[in-house]
Scaffold this motif. Structure first.
Motif, mmCIF file in Angstrom:
data_model
loop_
_atom_site.group_PDB
_atom_site.id
_atom_site.type_symbol
_atom_site.label_atom_id
_atom_site.label_comp_id
_atom_site.label_asym_id
_atom_site.label_seq_id
_atom_site.Cartn_x
_atom_site.Cartn_y
_atom_site.Cartn_z
ATOM 1 N N LYS A 31 1.062 -1.260 -0.104
ATOM 2 C CA LYS A 31 -0.088 0.148 -0.090
ATOM 3 C C LYS A 31 0.804 1.300 0.043
ATOM 4 N N GLY A 32 0.373 2.364 -0.530
ATOM 5 C CA GLY A 32 1.347 3.358 -0.969
ATOM 6 C C GLY A 32 2.346 3.492 -2.219
ATOM 7 N N THR A 33 2.432 2.226 -2.896
ATOM 8 C CA THR A 33 3.430 2.333 -4.014
ATOM 9 C C THR A 33 2.543 2.987 -4.909
ATOM 10 N N TYR A 34 3.529 3.975 -5.824
ATOM 11 C CA TYR A 34 2.999 4.520 -6.794
ATOM 12 C C TYR A 34 2.746 3.925 -7.974
ATOM 13 N N LYS A 35 1.473 4.237 -8.814
ATOM 14 C CA LYS A 35 1.154 3.476 -10.032
ATOM 15 C C LYS A 35 0.830 4.654 -11.140
ATOM 16 N N VAL A 36 1.537 4.260 -12.183
ATOM 17 C CA VAL A 36 1.539 5.241 -13.487
ATOM 18 C C VAL A 36 0.815 4.588 -14.367
ATOM 19 N N MET A 37 -0.471 4.656 -14.842
ATOM 20 C CA MET A 37 -1.059 3.840 -15.891
ATOM 21 C C MET A 37 -0.821 4.336 -17.158
ATOM 22 N N MET A 38 -0.563 3.499 -18.392
ATOM 23 C CA MET A 38 -0.259 3.946 -19.652
ATOM 24 C C MET A 38 -1.107 4.058 -20.627
ATOM 25 N N ASN A 39 -2.332 4.269 -20.095
ATOM 26 C CA ASN A 39 -3.467 4.635 -21.133
ATOM 27 C C ASN A 39 -4.223 5.975 -20.939
ATOM 28 N N GLN A 40 -2.938 7.051 -20.535
ATOM 29 C CA GLN A 40 -3.546 8.459 -20.058
ATOM 30 C C GLN A 40 -2.615 9.232 -21.385
ATOM 31 N N LYS A 41 -3.379 10.333 -21.292
ATOM 32 C CA LYS A 41 -2.870 11.294 -22.604
ATOM 33 C C LYS A 41 -1.496 11.603 -22.803
ATOM 34 N N ARG A 42 -0.842 11.730 -21.526
ATOM 35 C CA ARG A 42 0.628 12.055 -21.507
ATOM 36 C C ARG A 42 1.419 10.728 -21.212
ATOM 37 N N ALA A 43 1.115 9.491 -21.404
ATOM 38 C CA ALA A 43 1.689 8.403 -20.914
ATOM 39 C C ALA A 43 2.937 8.346 -21.786
ATOM 40 N N ASN A 44 3.240 8.858 -23.101
ATOM 41 C CA ASN A 44 4.366 8.496 -23.734
ATOM 42 C C ASN A 44 5.393 9.158 -23.193
ATOM 43 N N ILE A 45 5.413 10.403 -22.650
ATOM 44 C CA ILE A 45 6.453 11.068 -21.729
ATOM 45 C C ILE A 45 7.256 10.094 -20.707
ATOM 46 N N VAL A 46 6.182 9.344 -20.245
ATOM 47 C CA VAL A 46 6.587 8.350 -18.965
ATOM 48 C C VAL A 46 7.778 7.299 -19.394
ATOM 49 N N ILE A 47 7.508 6.939 -20.684
ATOM 50 C CA ILE A 47 8.763 6.038 -21.355
ATOM 51 C C ILE A 47 10.051 6.726 -21.087
ATOM 52 N N GLU A 48 10.244 8.129 -21.758
ATOM 53 C CA GLU A 48 11.411 8.863 -21.647
ATOM 54 C C GLU A 48 11.945 8.812 -20.228
ATOM 55 N N LEU A 49 11.241 9.089 -19.117
ATOM 56 C CA LEU A 49 11.164 9.246 -17.795
ATOM 57 C C LEU A 49 11.850 7.856 -16.997
ATOM 58 N N LEU A 50 11.202 6.912 -17.277
ATOM 59 C CA LEU A 50 11.167 5.684 -16.438
ATOM 60 C C LEU A 50 12.102 4.600 -17.116
ATOM 61 N N GLU A 51 12.232 4.533 -18.348
ATOM 62 C CA GLU A 51 13.062 3.428 -18.894
ATOM 63 C C GLU A 51 14.625 3.752 -18.897
ATOM 64 N N PRO A 52 15.309 3.101 -17.915
ATOM 65 C CA PRO A 52 16.284 3.528 -17.480
ATOM 66 C C PRO A 52 17.732 3.838 -18.550
ATOM 67 N N GLU A 53 17.730 3.245 -19.570
ATOM 68 C CA GLU A 53 18.510 3.645 -20.803
ATOM 69 C C GLU A 53 18.321 4.570 -21.598
ATOM 70 N N ALA A 54 16.973 5.009 -21.630
ATOM 71 C CA ALA A 54 16.646 6.206 -22.351
ATOM 72 C C ALA A 54 17.462 7.556 -21.843
ATOM 73 N N SER A 55 17.965 8.246 -22.771
ATOM 74 C CA SER A 55 19.071 9.285 -22.389
ATOM 75 C C SER A 55 18.647 10.448 -21.860
ATOM 76 N N ASN A 56 17.290 10.587 -21.698
ATOM 77 C CA ASN A 56 16.578 11.722 -20.730
ATOM 78 C C ASN A 56 16.233 11.057 -19.526
ATOM 79 N N SER A 57 16.144 10.027 -19.224
ATOM 80 C CA SER A 57 15.486 9.304 -17.853
ATOM 81 C C SER A 57 16.028 9.946 -16.702
ATOM 82 N N PHE A 58 15.186 9.700 -15.878
ATOM 83 C CA PHE A 58 15.722 9.784 -14.304
ATOM 84 C C PHE A 58 16.910 9.142 -14.014
#
Length: 511
Positions: free
Chosen positions: A463-490
């Protein structure tokens, strides 16, 4: 000896602090880029021979327009710069019951690109006072941030007060101005966005080319994204309708245009890069949130107030073109955005690869002061292939400890929720198999280069774990942020520090 003199000339005029132009660069400008006398003296900088619009003049100008056109303009204060200057946003519209297309425009994200700011101020004036354009506001709700980087603008420097480049800070969000601007952008929720800039026509790299150096020929260059996580229909619609119309508009007025190119060192050679892939800058960042987005570069950095009216007029003309194109294609704009949101791909592209090939462009020879064809090596985002592809998850889960990353995603408009009870899910986790840290800082951070191994396991998420659903309007930016090999990721930006052998606190949920 002559070549040495020309090389030194290029180096000197490439410096940001250069205040005076050489006789040769003035001659180039006057020959190929004569100023335009038809631009009205209606904005603060256009009313004076020297200098640009200052902070007081900016607010006086906007407040005066607000007093005279109170039914059509809202002047909002959206936040402060690091030096406590209020950042204004102007909203223009004619009051009626029509559902209007929402358009976002901004200037001055780089503080040494003054004509972008003045072009926005000129646009505001014309839309409110020129009968030729007033009908635009019947169909458009237009948000304008004319001076996005106020601290940089006031010192005529590209960077914000803390030394960050605000157009390299669109995902890591380390500058307060970046957060202010992104909050305003997300709240306004535009369908179309244009970021106005200026580029440097005399560059160090160009000193190495030709017999005695070259200079850029073009008045304006258009930058749109080739990032493969932006739906193809949106990329094509942006380029084939909005960019095409704006280029034709400028061509009809006698200006030279092309897709935006910049230079980089590639194995010791000068390589030209065309187009955008990186979500750290505005055009790809906006596009990844399913917005029709373009960045305009006008010839202007390093040439003082030379051709200033020309630069303002080009900025204004492109803005009008985008507004008119939006109105003419109103139903298509909404259809293409809806299609982009609803038709998500099965795969996500974590990294891209651009091929290097030979091409030709036109440039100005500084020796002969003539236009010449130049053979170049070029990489373009219109010819890009995926190099690392993964199956698109239905969601990403993040450990409750990752509050800082979650807050950045929320600033970017991503919907993030927390589990209300424990959940058991089949998940994919990332284990770092290769790690390298760049100890030379980029934008005040040490970047990380990683490779990962994906492991599938059944995992209980608390309980309290963060959940980011990928069926939302701005979902594609999430790929760039969370996939670790992406050059602009966190991970790539070092916001989530890691090491070889570590398991990341980010998980992919596939069903």
């Amino acid at each position: 000896m002559k070549k040495t003199i020309y090389t030194l000339f290029i180096l000197l005029i490439s410096l940001p602090i250069a205040a005076q132009l050489s006789p040769q660069s003035k001659n180039i400008t006057e020959t190929f880029f004569p100023d335009i006398t038809s631009v009205e003296n209606v904005t603060p900088a256009l009313k004076k021979e020297n200098g640009y619009t200052n902070y007081k003049e900016l607010w006086d100008y906007l407040n005066d327009l607000k007093t005279k056109h109170s039914n059509n303009i809202i002047v909002a204060y959206i936040g402060e710069s690091q030096n406590k200057h209020k950042i204004p946003m102007v909203i223009l519209s004619n009051p009626n019951k029509k559902e209007k297309i929402r358009v976002w425009m901004q200037g001055g994200l780089h503080g040494d690109e003054s004509a972008s700011t003045e072009g926005m101020l000129y646009l505001i004036y014309q839309l409110l006072n020129n009968e030729k354009y007033k009908a635009i506001l019947d169909n458009i709700e237009l948000a304008i941030v004319p001076m996005a980087n106020i601290d940089g603008y006031l010192k005529k420097d590209r960077y914000a007060a803390n030394g960050l480049d605000l157009n390299r800070d669109q995902t890591k969000l380390m500058a307060p101005e970046s957060i202010v601007l992104k909050n305003a952008f997300v709240t306004f929720n535009p369908e179309i966005a244009v970021d106005f800039h200026e580029f440097r026509p005399f560059r160090r790299d160009f000193a190495k080319m030709g017999d005695f150096g070259l200079a850029t020929l073009y008045d304006a260059m258009f930058l749109n994204t080739g990032n493969l996580n932006v739906p193809e229909n949106l990329r094509n619609f942006t380029e084939n309708v909005f960019v095409k119309n704006a280029m034709e508009t400028l061509k009809d007025k006698g200006f030279r245009t092309r897709p935006y190119i910049s230079t980089a060192d590639y194995n010791g050679d000068v390589i030209f890069n065309e187009g955008s892939l990186n979500s750290r800058s505005s055009v790809t960042n906006y596009s990844l949130t399913n917005v029709i987005a373009t960045l305009l570069e006008v010839r202007g950095v390093g040439i003082g107030k030379t051709s200033f009216r020309r630069r303002v007029f080009i900025t204004f003309s492109v803005a009008i073109s985008y507004l008119e194109t939006a109105i003419k294609n109103e139903s298509l704009v909404r259809e293409e955005i809806k299609k982009a949101i609803n038709n998500q791909k099965e795969d996500v592209v974590v990294t891209h690869k651009r091929a290097v090939f030979n091409d030709k462009i036109q440039m100005i020879d500084l020796n002969t002061e003539e236009i010449i064809d130049v053979a170049i090596r070029k990489r373009t985002s219109s010819k890009v292939e995926p190099s690392l592809v993964r199956k698109r998850p239905v969601a990403y889960y993040l450990d409750e400890s990752q509050k800082m990353l979650v807050e950045k995603m929320r600033v970017l408009g991503v919907e993030v929720h927390q589990l209300e009870k424990d959940e058991e899910k089949m998940a994919e986790s990332y284990t770092i198999t290769y790690y390298d840290k760049d100890y030379k800082k980029y934008e005040q951070i040490n970047q990380q280069d990683v490779r990962t191994e994906i492991t599938k396991e059944k995992k209980t998420f608390k309980k309290g774990t963060y959940k980011v659903m990928m069926n939302q309007k701005r979902a594609n930016i999430v790929i760039e942020l969370l996939e670790p090999e992406a050059s602009n990721s966190f991970v790539g930006f070092g916001l989530l520090e890691t090491k070889k052998g570590a398991t990341l606190p980010i998980y992919r949920i596939l069903n």
